[in-house]
Design a protein around this motif. Structure first.
Motif: not given
Length: 735
Positions: A225, A229, A292, A307, A310, A362, A610
């Protein structure tokens, strides 16, 4: 395909100036050798500096085929250029003159390498240039990857004939490469701390508990992640392979959840604060939305920090992920293969799992078709990768993971001696295919050795060394990636009659009579299992006086204008798509079938900005206003050899109302392939974009569904019949 075999490289460290490259061959060492820095690829061809035939100046390069071509495939002169410059597009220009290129092809060649793998290759095959031509300038253009380390440029001749090359130019963004800006040095590329090993205490001798496995799986998900990200990672500031090892060491030794939370929280601090947030809007009609929800369940300390990552604004280029131009499939860039590690240490094996799992998580457009909990798969494979005791177990584990994706574009590619020893390094000289549920001899890989085996087309194999076929298939299925059962059996077929022994005892059924026999096996140097690939003696012929037959496996779009008069006079056309097209025939012959433009496909495209999001692209149309479109019957034949570009071509032809698709289930793997590299020099790939009919029907795993099902029979094969072709002729003749 041929130049991909050329893996020799020269080590050049210094900045090279244009004169050092000797792109015009004006500085030959002597008339009998290639001048520096030019080097020979291939074998058996005459390569020299020619001072008689040249485009300009004093000399040119000559590549001349030998009189006898036995086991000699190509000749090429290559010039290695270190990539010390940056830019978006690289172009090679050069003048060629050639004579007597009756087979094969001639062209410019350019290969772009990363630190440990081939990034891009154009060997001229797709252009199909052959014949005899005077001096003319040719060009190759490619995207210049940020991870490019070296470029090999040159000329190539495949097959008989002679080619002369002269006056090469290397351009970056339309200007001489010497004028290009210096290549940007990314901190990620300068991080060398774990080049000698991961330093993680894992693996055989250190058994993992269920709890430890779960913790490592969670680490892999969080690591992936952050990799895709966090803006600081996108900027190339962190080597995420080595960041895994840095955080894993204290994470593994942590004694409780609170301590693991602190380890991860402290690790996240080093990436720096999130400077800009953006409100990510997920389209309501998105085909796949980022999954997510798990971010809310990683702890009170971590959840808000993850978060915020994100929500980070991601607008520029990403160091690890991009989209290929035009197609939009994911480009997994700047990934190190660690080629020198045949059997990577436990940390690198864990990296292999985490890298692959997150790429699928992803950026795989068909992730819902995996049809199992992908995170549960991660948990399952953590101990399998960590505990793999040797090179063979590691590579088998990698194949088993790849197989869970259920994609015929995914496999473990290249030569692997360890796997050859496992599956068998010797092969039978006969080609098998599953017919009526049984492995049946359909052809020979080597005619002389095949006939010597005593096996004949139509022979069904009942047992091998006393073992049932079903038992062998059951063992091999977990290590055989495929989109559907038909493709899995097709992939298993060439491995059935394979062993490290020199003979196999088999039982066959020939015309209803069961008999036992023994067959000899041979090394791959004598048995080419690709010998029958796209095997036809023609790309076009008339069957009788009024039926045209097209074989796209040999067909070139350049041939179509000369063949159009015969096609237009025919009452029917058979397009035999039991092959892989050598050219984009969908957009040359396809428009001839339609009176007006008609949509035939739409795609889903992922998003580097994204991760996990896939949205629809506009429908793609075929044809234009054409009142003189072909009105005769068109029969398209498909089977398990119809894969990817071939399936896409069948979709395009199906847009015409006068087309009938017959045959059997196709491969069910459509969409541009995105290569993936893993530690230990492992190479695989995935279907990188989703391909759908305009009404949203899927093609992945399903394939092209024939309107009329026609399968070969054992009796038909024994009799030398082509039953799908016979049916095509019957339909055209109204029977």
């Amino acid at each position: 395909m041929l130049v991909s075999l050329l893996c020799t490289s020269a080590s050049i460290a210094q900045q090279v100036q244009s004169t050092d490259l000797n792109l015009d061959f004006e500085n030959p060492a002597d008339s009998k050798k290639l001048p520096r820095p030019w080097m020979e690829w291939g074998k058996g061809y005459l390569l020299l500096v020619d001072t008689t035939e040249k485009f300009k100046g004093k000399a040119a390069l000559r590549i001349q085929a030998p009189a006898v071509m036995d086991n000699i495939q190509f000749g090429s002169a290559a010039n290695p250029v270190p990539v010390t410059f940056g830019g978006k597009e690289i172009e090679l220009r050069g003048y060629l003159k050639f004579s007597g290129v009756t087979k094969g092809w001639v062209g410019l060649m350019m290969r772009i390498d990363g630190k440990s793998d081939i990034l891009q290759l154009d060997n001229g095959q797709a252009k199909g240039i052959r014949g005899t031509e005077d001096w003319k300038q040719y060009s190759i253009k490619m995207k210049l990857p940020a991870s490019a380390d070296k470029i090999y440029l040159g000329a190539i001749l495949v097959g008989p004939g002679t080619v002369w090359a002269d006056d090469f130019e290397l351009l970056v963004d339309g200007k001489p490469f010497t004028e290009a800006p210096p290549k940007k040095a990314f901190p990620a590329a300068l991080d060398k701390e774990f080049d000698g090993g991961s330093k993680l205490t894992l693996g055989p001798g250190y058994p993992l508990s269920k709890e430890q496995t779960g913790h490592l799986a969670e680490l892999g998900r969080i690591w992936g992640f952050v990799k895709y990200h966090h803006p600081a990672v996108a900027d190339g500031n962190f080597n995420m392979d080595y960041e895994l090892f840095r955080v894993a060491s204290p994470y593994i030794t942590a004694k409780n959840d609170a301590e693991r939370q602190r380890v991860l929280a402290n690790w996240l601090v080093k990436f720096g604060p999130i400077k800009k947030l953006s409100s990510v809007t997920i389209p309501t009609d998105a085909v796949i939305k980022p999954d997510l929800a798990w971010l809310d369940n990683v702890g009170k300390t971590l959840s808000p920090r993850l978060d915020s990552i994100r929500q980070a604004e991601r607008t520029g280029e990403h160091y690890y992920i991009d989209a290929y131009p035009n197609a939009g499939n994911p480009d997994f860039k700047n990934e190190n293969t660690y080629q020198e590690m045949a059997y990577p240490d436990p940390g690198f094996r864990l990296l292999s799992l985490f890298r692959y799992w997150n790429m699928i998580e992803y950026f795989f457009p068909y992730k819902p078709l995996i049809r199992e909990d992908w995170y549960a798969v991660l948990n399952e494979f953590v101990p399998r990768f960590v505990m793999a005791a040797n090179e063979t177990e590691y590579k088998l584990t990698a194949i088993a993971l790849i197989a869970r994706v259920k994609d015929s574009h995914a496999n473990l590619f290249g030569n692997h001696e360890a796997l050859d020893k496992y599956f068998g390094k010797n092969y039978a000289p006969v080609q098998l295919s599953f017919v009526e549920g049984k492995p049946v001899v359909i052809d020979y890989y080597n005619a002389q050795l095949g006939e010597r085996s005593g096996l004949k087309p139509g022979d069904a194999i009942e047992s091998i060394n006393g073992r049932s076929i079903d038992g062998i298939i059951g063992e091999q299925k977990p290590y055989t990636p495929a989109s559907n059962d038909v493709m899995q059996l097709k992939a298993i077929a060439p491995n059935l009659l394979r062993s490290n022994d020199s003979t196999l005892a088999i039982t066959i059924n020939r015309a209803g009579k069961v008999q036992k026999t023994s067959i000899s096996l041979y090394p791959s140097s004598q048995i080419d299992t690709y010998a029958n690939y796209n095997k036809k003696d023609t790309c076009f012929k008339m069957i009788g006086q009024d039926v045209a037959y097209i074989f796209p496996g040999k067909f070139k779009n350049a041939y179509l204008p000369a063949l159009t008069p015969q096609i237009e006079k025919s009452k029917g056309v058979i397009v035999d798509l039991r092959c892989y097209p050598t050219d984009a025939i969908a957009f040359s012959f396809g428009p001839m079938l339609l009176p007006e433009a008609k949509p035939f496909v739409k795609f889903t495209i992922g998003s580097p900005q994204t991760p996990g999001l896939f949205t629809w692209s506009p429908e793609l149309k075929l044809g234009k206003t054409n009142p003189n479109n072909y009105k005769g019957e068109v029969i398209v034949i498909v089977n398990e050899n119809t894969i990817s570009h071939s399936e896409y071509t069948a979709m395009a032809f199906s847009a015409a109302s006068n087309v009938t698709v017959i045959g059997s289930t196709t491969a069910g793997a459509d969409g541009n392939v995105s290569p993936i590299v893993l530690p230990g020099g492992l190479r695989t790939g995935i279907s990188g974009i989703g391909v759908y009919y305009p009404d949203g029907r899927e093609t992945q795993q399903i394939g092209i569904v024939p309107q009329v099902e026609v399968k070969p029979t054992i009796l038909g094969i024994a009799a030398g019949r082509d039953e799908p072709l016979e049916k095509a002729l019957q339909l055209i003749n109204g029977k």
